[in-house]
Design a protein around this motif. Structure first.
Motif, mmCIF file in Angstrom:
data_model
loop_
_atom_site.group_PDB
_atom_site.id
_atom_site.type_symbol
_atom_site.label_atom_id
_atom_site.label_comp_id
_atom_site.label_asym_id
_atom_site.label_seq_id
_atom_site.Cartn_x
_atom_site.Cartn_y
_atom_site.Cartn_z
ATOM 1 N N ALA A 96 44.747 40.022 35.755
ATOM 2 C CA ALA A 96 43.849 41.134 36.065
ATOM 3 C C ALA A 96 43.682 42.052 34.854
ATOM 4 O O ALA A 96 42.560 42.473 34.537
ATOM 5 C CB ALA A 96 44.388 41.919 37.260
ATOM 6 N N ILE B 245 41.395 40.402 32.312
ATOM 7 C CA ILE B 245 39.999 40.406 32.740
ATOM 8 C C ILE B 245 39.416 41.808 32.641
ATOM 9 O O ILE B 245 38.284 41.994 32.184
ATOM 10 C CB ILE B 245 39.873 39.833 34.170
ATOM 11 N N LYS C 297 36.238 42.965 30.467
ATOM 12 C CA LYS C 297 35.046 43.441 31.178
ATOM 13 C C LYS C 297 34.962 44.968 31.203
ATOM 14 O O LYS C 297 34.199 45.509 31.984
ATOM 15 C CB LYS C 297 35.079 42.953 32.632
ATOM 16 N N ILE D 69 36.198 40.964 39.760
ATOM 17 C CA ILE D 69 36.842 39.784 39.187
ATOM 18 C C ILE D 69 36.392 38.576 39.981
ATOM 19 O O ILE D 69 36.540 38.534 41.205
ATOM 20 C CB ILE D 69 38.377 39.931 39.221
ATOM 21 N N ASP E 177 36.351 34.071 36.151
ATOM 22 C CA ASP E 177 37.145 34.935 35.276
ATOM 23 C C ASP E 177 38.621 34.532 35.319
ATOM 24 O O ASP E 177 39.289 34.435 34.290
ATOM 25 C CB ASP E 177 37.033 36.409 35.698
ATOM 26 N N ILE E 178 39.109 34.308 36.537
ATOM 27 C CA ILE E 178 40.509 33.909 36.702
ATOM 28 C C ILE E 178 40.749 32.558 36.053
ATOM 29 O O ILE E 178 41.745 32.367 35.349
ATOM 30 C CB ILE E 178 40.896 33.882 38.193
ATOM 31 N N THR F 39 40.855 32.918 32.178
ATOM 32 C CA THR F 39 42.088 33.553 31.728
ATOM 33 C C THR F 39 43.268 32.614 31.931
ATOM 34 O O THR F 39 44.150 32.524 31.089
ATOM 35 C CB THR F 39 42.330 34.875 32.490
#
Length: 169
Positions: free
Chosen positions: A27, A30, A34, A44, A48-49, A52
Motif C-alpha cells: 500500500a 502504491i 500514485k 488501489i 497496482d497490487i 508492486t
C-alpha cells in the motif's frame, strides 16, 4: 504430490503479522507512486497490487549443486585462457626465450600489459556472471511470487484479519 502444511499457533500469528507488513508495504509503495497533489483519495486496483508484488522477492537457499555449477562456470574460462597461453607459448617459445634473455624492459612491458588485460577480463567476466545470476534469480522469484499471490484471496484475508482483530479487542 502436494504435501499438507500445518501451522502452529505462533506460526499463524507470525504469518498474519508478516502478511500485514507486506500489505502495508504494498500500500505504501502504491500510495507513493500514485501520490498526486490535490487528491484526497487514492484508489488501489488489482493491477497496482500485481505490479508492486512483482518487485517483491524471497531469497531461496542455495543448494550444493548450485554452488558446484557456479564454481565450474568460473573455472572453465580460467582453463580456456590457460590453454590459449600455453598454445601461444608453444608457438612463440623461441621468441619469448630471446625476449627473456636479451630485452628485460620489453619483457616487463609485455608482462604488465598481459596482467592488466587478464585482470580486467576476469573482473568483467565476474561482473557479467553476477549480473546474469541476479537476473535469473529475479525472474525465478517473480514467477514464484506471481503464483503465490494468485493463490491468496486478499478479500478473504481482509475479512478474517478483521474478525481476528475484533475478537482480540
Amino acid at each position: 504430490m502436494k504435501k499438507s502444511i500445518k501451522y502452529t499457533d505462533s506460526a499463524s500469528k507470525k504469518l498474519n503479522s508478516v502478511l500485514e507488513k507486506v500489505k502495508e508495504q504494498i500500500a505504501d509503495d502504491i500510495v507513493n507512486s500514485k501520490n498526486y497533489p490535490g487528491e484526497e483519495l487514492i484508489e488501489i486496483t488489482a493491477s497496482d497490487i500485481e505490479e508492486t508484488y512483482r518487485r517483491l522477492s524471497i531469497r531461496n537457499n542455495k543448494s550444493t549443486f548450485y554452488r558446484k555449477s557456479k564454481m565450474i562456470r568460473m573455472i572453465i574460462p580460467v582453463y580456456f585462457i590457460l590453454g590459449i597461453m600455453l598454445t601461444l607459448f608453444g608457438i612463440f617459445r623461441k621468441d619469448i626465450m630471446e625476449l627473456i634473455k636479451n630485452d628485460k624492459e620489453g619483457l616487463m612491458y609485455s608482462l604488465t600489459g598481459f596482467v592488466i588485460s587478464l585482470t580486467s577480463a576476469a573482473i568483467f567476466y565476474l561482473y557479467k556472471n553476477k549480473e546474469n545470476e541476479r537476473r535469473r534469480e529475479y525472474e525465478k522469484e517473480r514467477r514464484n511470487l506471481s503464483k503465490w499471490i494468485s493463490e491468496i484471496d486478499l478479500e478473504k484475508y481482509d475479512t478474517e484479519f478483521l474478525k481476528d482483530e475484533n475478537a482480540s479487542a
